[in-house]
Design a protein around this motif. Structure first.
Motif, short mmCIF file in Angstrom:
data_model
loop_
_atom_site.label_atom_id
_atom_site.label_comp_id
_atom_site.label_asym_id
_atom_site.label_seq_id
_atom_site.Cartn_x
_atom_site.Cartn_y
_atom_site.Cartn_z
N GLY A 143 -18.26 -10.10 -20.05
CA GLY A 143 -18.18 -10.19 -21.50
C GLY A 143 -16.84 -9.78 -22.07
N GLU A 144 -15.91 -9.32 -21.22
CA GLU A 144 -14.57 -8.96 -21.69
C GLU A 144 -13.84 -10.21 -22.18
N THR A 145 -13.04 -10.06 -23.24
CA THR A 145 -12.32 -11.19 -23.81
C THR A 145 -10.85 -10.84 -23.99
N PHE A 146 -10.03 -11.88 -24.10
CA PHE A 146 -8.59 -11.69 -24.33
C PHE A 146 -8.07 -12.89 -25.10
N ARG A 147 -7.12 -12.64 -26.00
CA ARG A 147 -6.49 -13.73 -26.75
C ARG A 147 -5.03 -13.38 -27.04
N CYS A 148 -4.22 -14.40 -27.12
CA CYS A 148 -2.82 -14.25 -27.46
C CYS A 148 -2.29 -15.61 -27.90
N CYS A 149 -1.02 -15.68 -28.28
CA CYS A 149 -0.44 -16.96 -28.65
C CYS A 149 1.06 -16.94 -28.43
N TRP A 150 1.65 -18.12 -28.34
CA TRP A 150 3.10 -18.28 -28.20
C TRP A 150 3.59 -19.11 -29.37
N ARG A 151 4.70 -18.70 -29.92
CA ARG A 151 5.21 -19.37 -31.12
C ARG A 151 6.25 -20.44 -30.74
N ALA A 182 -7.12 -5.24 -23.99
CA ALA A 182 -6.20 -4.13 -24.24
C ALA A 182 -6.93 -2.91 -24.80
N LYS A 183 -7.86 -3.14 -25.72
CA LYS A 183 -8.60 -2.04 -26.32
C LYS A 183 -9.57 -1.41 -25.33
N LEU A 184 -10.21 -2.26 -24.51
CA LEU A 184 -11.18 -1.77 -23.54
C LEU A 184 -10.52 -0.86 -22.50
N TRP A 185 -9.34 -1.25 -22.02
CA TRP A 185 -8.67 -0.54 -20.92
C TRP A 185 -7.55 0.40 -21.40
N LEU A 205 17.82 -19.40 -15.40
CA LEU A 205 18.02 -20.02 -16.71
C LEU A 205 16.71 -20.13 -17.46
N LEU A 206 15.64 -20.42 -16.75
CA LEU A 206 14.34 -20.65 -17.37
C LEU A 206 13.82 -19.42 -18.09
N LYS A 207 14.02 -18.25 -17.49
CA LYS A 207 13.46 -17.03 -18.08
C LYS A 207 14.10 -16.67 -19.41
N GLU A 208 15.29 -17.23 -19.68
CA GLU A 208 15.93 -16.99 -20.97
C GLU A 208 15.38 -17.91 -22.05
N GLN A 209 14.57 -18.87 -21.65
CA GLN A 209 14.04 -19.85 -22.60
C GLN A 209 12.55 -19.64 -22.87
N ARG A 210 12.04 -18.49 -22.47
CA ARG A 210 10.60 -18.23 -22.64
C ARG A 210 10.23 -18.17 -24.12
N LEU A 211 9.06 -18.75 -24.42
CA LEU A 211 8.54 -18.64 -25.77
C LEU A 211 8.12 -17.20 -26.04
N PRO A 212 8.30 -16.69 -27.24
CA PRO A 212 7.82 -15.33 -27.55
C PRO A 212 6.30 -15.30 -27.59
N ARG A 213 5.72 -14.28 -26.96
CA ARG A 213 4.27 -14.15 -26.94
C ARG A 213 3.83 -13.11 -27.97
N TYR A 214 2.72 -13.38 -28.62
CA TYR A 214 2.17 -12.47 -29.63
C TYR A 214 0.77 -12.04 -29.21
N LEU A 215 0.51 -10.73 -29.32
CA LEU A 215 -0.78 -10.15 -28.96
C LEU A 215 -1.52 -9.72 -30.21
N MET A 216 -2.84 -9.74 -30.15
CA MET A 216 -3.64 -9.28 -31.28
C MET A 216 -3.38 -7.80 -31.51
N ASN A 217 -3.11 -7.45 -32.76
CA ASN A 217 -2.88 -6.06 -33.14
C ASN A 217 -4.05 -5.19 -32.66
N MET A 218 -3.73 -4.05 -32.06
CA MET A 218 -4.78 -3.19 -31.50
C MET A 218 -5.82 -2.81 -32.54
N ASP A 219 -5.40 -2.61 -33.78
CA ASP A 219 -6.34 -2.24 -34.84
C ASP A 219 -7.29 -3.37 -35.19
N LYS A 220 -6.92 -4.61 -34.85
CA LYS A 220 -7.75 -5.76 -35.18
C LYS A 220 -8.61 -6.22 -33.99
#
Length: 547
Positions: free
Chosen positions: A160-168, A341-344, A319-334
């Motif tokens: 039942g553990e879940t995880f979410r994130c996004c790349w801009r 992240a909150k569970l562990w 070269l590729l690692k300099e072109q990575r999309l920025p990743r965004y994580l759900m705020n811990m408070d939300k």
């Protein structure tokens, strides 16, 4: 009940009409006439900025072997552990010391494959089928180089553990990732990745197994992922290498006929350093070899077209690692209670502080709580975000765990679609003509003014479901009904068993002679009660959102 529901629907229509009148008045008074979709889009962008935070962990390790010197104080513990395991043993049944753990969940680690999702967006624009296949293969291999220092193992997700994130990609284009641990024995992780505006959707599920072979270990990932290029109607099926990048993986597209077999190699006992993390592969169409590739999955990979003899660089990690999309994580408070992240969090903090005692204690608490929940289950576990397709057909022998996202959408981006967004693990799409969304406080205040005095305070404070979320509610209803069906089946069997026992007992009682059995009447009452419960649950899903 029906009168109460009618009043609520009437009030919702009144609110919609009031909002429409307000917009019209603004236009007549010379104020800017903003489209409802523009207002909603701005609200979505604001929500993303408020709910997601930039992931600042950009550590990707170094090229070469995955080795690390073990601290002196941990050597005796590791030696004790090694003496407990036997060749062929499944390591999922072994409690590993926390000093060899990577401080994040396996659900999080699976998202490493999507830092270069923009390569798939580029593949969507390619006209030539072969070059499109090469672009998808390039994306697949680009997801392997991110690794921790040393050979670390992420946390085993709890059921039942879940995880979410996004790349801009841009202020109005994000690639969203949602994952859930849908099974614990065996451990299966399901995931869904979407950026329909850029033209792709990815879905899949993997079963993770770890085995000890006497002088080595293997983390085997059984399952596949499906990459859908929406505008082309093409699906690319991919398998996964062993977790330490060993073995043969397959990438195949039935629509174009292209497929690739890529062998991941580890340095042999007598091999040189030039064999470390090497790969070799072939791209074929039917039985014809179209191209060959070789190099290092954490370095450079070159590709040679067998038809033209042309050689080129598929990618260079430096070269590729300099072109990575920025990743965004759900705020811990939300985050919700069972988000990774909150569970562990307490385990991760202890590992980062090098407090192995506290890390072990906190990890044990989570694992014991999971065992207690498993013991208390009275019906089969029903995942929240995914369901299993029992009719899943293997593709050319590829193992498919068969888990499907409840809200899957692989339709091409439509002209009236404005923006894709994630809300409570549901990936939704904003369309033109969508009504502006009022703040929750305003909705409650308007409802309080219009509702009759007989409405309770609890009802006033419950947010109402609008037509825009009705489709998502129906998906949830379907999941809930599947769960209720399983529960009713179990309960029915129990009732039948009890009724049969009563009938057999009654046969030996003289006073029951001549009496009319009442079990049929009792069963009718029970059936009516269950039906009422299901109908009530259905109505609740339609008219209310969960808090």
């Amino acid at each position: 009940m029906m009168i109460e529901m009618t009043m609520k629907i009437f009030c919702l229509h009144e609110l919609a009409g009031a909002a429409s009148d307000s917009d019209s008045d603004g236009s007549r008074n010379g104020m800017p006439d903003r489209r409802p979709a523009d207002l909603k889009k701005q609200q979505i962008i604001t929500d993303i900025e408020n709910n997601y935070v930039l992931d600042t962990n950009v550590d990707i390790g170094v090229a070469g072997e995955l080795v690390e010197e073990v601290a002196e104080e941990n050597k005796s513990l590791l030696w004790f552990l090694l003496k407990q395991v036997r060749p062929g043993m499944d390591l999922s049944k072994v409690v590993l010391p926390t000093f060899i753990l990577e401080p994040r969940s396996f659900l999080d680690k699976l998202s490493d494959n999507y830092y270069h999702a923009d390569i798939l967006a580029e593949a969507q624009q390619v006209e030539d089928p072969y070059q499109r296949f090469v672009a998808v293969l390039r994306w697949y291999l680009s997801g392997l180089y991110r690794k921790p220092k040393g050979l670390k193992k992420p946390y085993n997700p709890v059921l039942g553990e879940t995880f979410r994130c996004c790349w801009r990609h841009s202020p109005e284009s994000y690639t969203y990732y949602v994952a859930e641990q849908v099974s614990h024995h065996p451990p299966v992780s399901a995931f869904y990745v979407a950026n329909r505006k850029e033209g792709f959707v990815i879905e899949g599920s993997l079963l993770a197994r770890s085995k000890f072979y006497g002088n080595s270990t293997s983390a085997i990932l059984e399952g596949c992922a499906r990459i859908h290029l929406l505008n082309w109607g093409e699906t690319y099926v991919t398998t996964a290498p062993y977790a330490h990048c060993k073995g043969i993986v397959h990438v195949m597209c039935a629509e174009t006929g292209y497929h690739a077999d890529v062998e991941f190699k580890l340095r042999s006992f007598l091999g040189g350093a030039d064999q470390t993390n090497a790969i070799q592969g072939r791209i074929k169409r039917g039985k014809e070899t179209v191209a060959v590739l070789e190099g290092y999955w954490d370095g450079k990979i070159d590709i040679k077209d067998k038809r033209t003899g042309e050689e080129s660089n598929l990618f260079d990690v430096s070269l590729l690692k300099e072109q990575r999309l920025p990743r965004y994580l759900m705020n811990m408070d939300k985050q919700q209670e069972f988000e990774s992240a909150k569970l562990w969090i307490k385990v991760s903090e202890a590992i980062q502080n090098e407090d192995q005692v506290a890390a072990t204690e906190q990890k044990t608490l989570i694992e014991e709580a999971q065992r207690a929940r498993a013991r208390n289950l009275v019906t089969p576990w029903v995942p929240r975000l995914f369901h299993r397709n029992l009719q899943a057909v293997p593709t050319d022998g590829v193992v498919d765990q068969g888990w499907v996202y409840n809200h899957i959408n692989i339709n091409p981006w439509a002209p009236d679609e404005v923006m894709e967004y994630e809300e409570d693990f549901v990936i939704k799409t904003l369309r033109e003509g969508a009504a502006p969304v009022k703040p929750a406080a305003d909705i409650r205040r308007d409802l309080a003014r219009r509702m009759s005095d007989t409405d309770s305070h609890d009802e006033l404070t419950r947010p109402k479901t609008s037509a825009r979320t009705l489709k998502q509610s129906l998906y949830a209803i379907d999941t809930a009904l599947r769960e209720q069906t399983l529960a009713i089946e179990r309960l029915s069997k129990s009732v039948e068993t009890i009724s049969e026992g009563q009938r057999q007992a009654a046969a030996f009682r003289p006073q029951n002679v001549g009496r009319v059995p009442t079990s049929s009447h009792s069963w009718d009452l029970f059936g009516g009660f269950v039906l009422a419960m299901v109908l009530q649950a259905l109505l609740n899903w339609v008219f209310y959102q969960k808090d």
